[in-house]
Design a protein around this motif. Structure first.
Motif, short mmCIF file in Angstrom:
data_model
loop_
_atom_site.label_atom_id
_atom_site.label_comp_id
_atom_site.label_asym_id
_atom_site.label_seq_id
_atom_site.Cartn_x
_atom_site.Cartn_y
_atom_site.Cartn_z
N PRO A 253 0.80 -1.23 0.00
CA PRO A 253 0.00 0.00 0.00
C PRO A 253 0.83 1.28 0.00
O PRO A 253 0.29 2.37 -0.02
CB PRO A 253 -0.79 -0.11 1.32
N GLU B 17 4.28 -0.78 -8.49
CA GLU B 17 3.06 -0.54 -9.26
C GLU B 17 3.36 -0.57 -10.76
O GLU B 17 2.55 -1.08 -11.54
CB GLU B 17 2.43 0.79 -8.88
N ASP C 4 -5.44 -4.23 -5.91
CA ASP C 4 -4.46 -3.42 -5.19
C ASP C 4 -4.76 -3.52 -3.70
O ASP C 4 -5.84 -3.11 -3.26
CB ASP C 4 -4.60 -1.97 -5.68
N ARG D 74 -3.90 -1.78 -1.43
CA ARG D 74 -4.18 -0.44 -0.91
C ARG D 74 -5.68 -0.14 -0.93
O ARG D 74 -6.18 0.61 -0.10
CB ARG D 74 -3.43 0.60 -1.74
N GLU D 75 -6.39 -0.72 -1.88
CA GLU D 75 -7.81 -0.45 -2.06
C GLU D 75 -8.72 -1.40 -1.28
O GLU D 75 -9.93 -1.19 -1.24
CB GLU D 75 -8.17 -0.52 -3.55
N LEU D 76 -8.17 -2.44 -0.68
CA LEU D 76 -8.99 -3.39 0.06
C LEU D 76 -9.34 -2.82 1.43
O LEU D 76 -8.45 -2.42 2.18
CB LEU D 76 -8.26 -4.73 0.23
N PRO D 77 -10.62 -2.81 1.78
CA PRO D 77 -11.04 -2.24 3.07
C PRO D 77 -10.90 -3.26 4.20
O PRO D 77 -11.89 -3.77 4.73
CB PRO D 77 -12.51 -1.87 2.81
N ASP E 93 -13.06 -9.36 2.79
CA ASP E 93 -13.70 -8.43 1.86
C ASP E 93 -14.36 -9.28 0.77
O ASP E 93 -13.69 -10.06 0.09
CB ASP E 93 -12.66 -7.49 1.24
#
Length: 189
Positions: free
Chosen positions: A16, A23, A45, A47-50, A62
């Motif tokens: 992240p 990237e 990504d 970084r985008e996983l909550p 998720d």
């Protein structure tokens, strides 16, 4: 024309951090994978996983990530090497699933600023992947001196030798994905 359904092989970007050079490697692999006939892909990504830091495993699963992993015939993990290891957020994300991984192929792309191309992160990640039930391909894709392999601003590939390396890596991954899908669908344990 084949009527066989396309393989689904998502690419997981495993860090992240801001300013991550991995990237560029992940987007390159995604593009190369997308050129293959009979393959669908997407970028996942971390970084985008909550994902909550207040719990772990299935308790923080998720649903979108789990659906993608469940649907996947194989995975590509692109991960930088941080002090000889893998990013904690990658491990945190991977641990949210289990049955979704069993008997699926995985290929690992190691990324580093130095000359070893993430070799040590791959070595450290292999036992984790095996424990999750994934089957690792024997070709890795190592991005050494990543700052020289890609334009740091645009992400454009500067070292064309990676095209041939990626082809070999992805060829093995696709073969393994097809073979394991056949096994999952036709061979009982």
């Amino acid at each position: 024309m084949s009527t066989e359904r396309a393989l689904f092989i998502p690419v997981i970007l495993g860090t992240p951090r801001q300013g991550r050079m991995s990237e560029h490697a992940a987007r390159f692999v995604l593009a190369e994978l997308g050129k293959r006939e009979g393959v669908e892909t997407e970028l996942i990504d971390v970084r985008e996983l909550p994902l909550s830091a207040r719990d772990e495993g299935g308790a923080i699963k998720d649903e979108g990530f789990s659906r993608s992993v469940s649907r996947a015939d194989a995975l590509v993990i692109v991960t930088p090497e941080y002090n000889h290891g893998y990013p904690g957020m990658l491990k945190h994300a991977l641990d949210t699933n289990l049955k979704e991984y069993v008997h699926k192929a995985v290929g690992v792309c190691g990324v580093s600023a130095g000359g070893f191309g993430g070799t040590r992160v791959i070595e450290n990640l292999l036992p984790v992947l095996r424990e999750l039930g994934l089957v690792t391909v024997f070709w890795d894709l190592n991005f050494s001196s990543v700052g020289k392999a890609f334009d740091q601003t645009t992400g454009a590939l500067l070292d064309e030798s990676y095209v041939k390396r990626a082809d070999k890596f992805l060829g093995e991954l696709v073969w393994m994905a097809k073979t394991l899908r056949h096994g999952r669908e036709n061979v009982s344990i």
